[in-house]
Design a protein around this motif. Structure first.
Motif, PDB file in Angstrom:
ATOM      1  N   PHE A 125       0.812  -1.222   0.000  1.00 12.46           N
ATOM      2  CA  PHE A 125       0.000   0.000   0.000  1.00 12.46           C
ATOM      3  C   PHE A 125       0.846   1.273   0.000  1.00 12.46           C
ATOM      4  O   PHE A 125       0.318   2.366  -0.211  1.00 12.46           O
ATOM      5  N   VAL A 126       2.149   1.136   0.261  1.00 11.46           N
ATOM      6  CA  VAL A 126       3.072   2.285   0.168  1.00 11.46           C
ATOM      7  C   VAL A 126       4.212   1.960  -0.798  1.00 11.46           C
ATOM      8  O   VAL A 126       5.313   2.494  -0.670  1.00 11.46           O
ATOM      9  N   ASP A 127       3.923   1.087  -1.760  1.00 16.82           N
ATOM     10  CA  ASP A 127       4.931   0.693  -2.758  1.00 16.82           C
ATOM     11  C   ASP A 127       6.218   0.186  -2.116  1.00 16.82           C
ATOM     12  O   ASP A 127       7.319   0.431  -2.623  1.00 16.82           O
ATOM     13  N   LYS A 146      -4.898   8.817   1.525  1.00 16.53           N
ATOM     14  CA  LYS A 146      -5.433   7.945   0.471  1.00 16.53           C
ATOM     15  C   LYS A 146      -4.909   6.520   0.631  1.00 16.53           C
ATOM     16  O   LYS A 146      -5.618   5.546   0.348  1.00 16.53           O
ATOM     17  N   GLU A 147      -3.683   6.397   1.153  1.00 19.80           N
ATOM     18  CA  GLU A 147      -3.111   5.062   1.372  1.00 19.80           C
ATOM     19  C   GLU A 147      -3.832   4.328   2.500  1.00 19.80           C
ATOM     20  O   GLU A 147      -4.139   3.143   2.381  1.00 19.80           O
ATOM     21  N   SER A 148      -4.103   5.039   3.600  1.00 17.19           N
ATOM     22  CA  SER A 148      -4.786   4.376   4.720  1.00 17.19           C
ATOM     23  C   SER A 148      -6.224   4.052   4.358  1.00 17.19           C
ATOM     24  O   SER A 148      -6.775   3.039   4.804  1.00 17.19           O
ATOM     25  N   TYR A 169      -4.413   4.285   9.714  1.00 22.19           N
ATOM     26  CA  TYR A 169      -3.319   5.252   9.581  1.00 22.19           C
ATOM     27  C   TYR A 169      -2.441   5.248  10.828  1.00 22.19           C
ATOM     28  O   TYR A 169      -1.208   5.327  10.734  1.00 22.19           O
TER      29      TYR A 169
END
Length: 198
Positions: A125-127, A146-148, A169
């Protein structure tokens, strides 16, 4: 630099030594170990609606109550275990949260089977690289991103409970998916140098 003079994140209550240790040694450090990630997921879901320090003080209680965060053992907990835990003063005695932890353990194992590890699933989710935020003040720290939101949405789809975007988050901050130490905090650069190769 002396311990007293070290600059730390403004949200930290420096009068609480255990809180300071958590901030200095754990918060924001990238975690890839599944047992630790299950611990953090469990503690964050328990924290919903409460202060993090309340849960931090009960951390050992949770460790004892939930089989040292052995996800395979927790997934096998029965309703008898739920009733036992409802009497355990060393954790938050909330039936929904206790049931959620057992449920989440089962879903956690399904993810391990699908991705090889929960870590591999989570870090996508964070590459697979920590996000380093540029924060000067505590007020700038986001509650959700947006990631969380994407992470939480996927967890919900997979059947996880008590892990909305805000809670997720907080989990991302705790296990170093994001580095939200403020720019003047001594830990920010330490973590970057240790884990980002800078």
């Amino acid at each position: 630099m002396s311990e007293q003079k070290k600059c730390r994140c403004a949200w930290l209550d420096a009068t609480k030594p255990d809180y300071v240790l958590y901030h200095d040694l754990e918060w924001g450090v990238p975690v890839y170990d599944d047992q630790t990630l299950f611990e953090f997921i469990t503690l964050e879901s328990a924290q919903a609606g409460l202060s993090w320090y309340t849960i931090l003080k009960k951390r050992q209680g949770y460790k004892n109550a939930f089989a040292n965060f052995n996800v395979d053992k927790v997934a096998l907990f029965t309703q008898d275990d739920v009733e036992r835990l409802m009497l355990d003063e060393n954790i938050v005695r909330n039936r929904l949260k206790i049931n959620a932890t057992i449920n989440n353990a089962k879903q956690f194992i399904d993810i391990q089977k699908e991705f090889g590890s929960f870590s591999a699933y989570q870090w996508q989710f964070v590459d697979n690289k920590p996000i380093v935020n540029n924060l000067n003040y505590t007020e700038e720290t986001p509650a959700i991103t947006k990631e969380s939101t994407a992470f939480a949405k996927d967890l919900k789809k997979r059947g996880f409970k008590f892990l909305g975007p805000t809670t997720v988050y907080a989990h991302m901050q705790a296990c170093g998916m994001v580095n939200d130490h403020s720019n003047d905090c001594f830990r920010k650069e330490e973590i970057i140098k240790a884990f980002c190769g800078e």
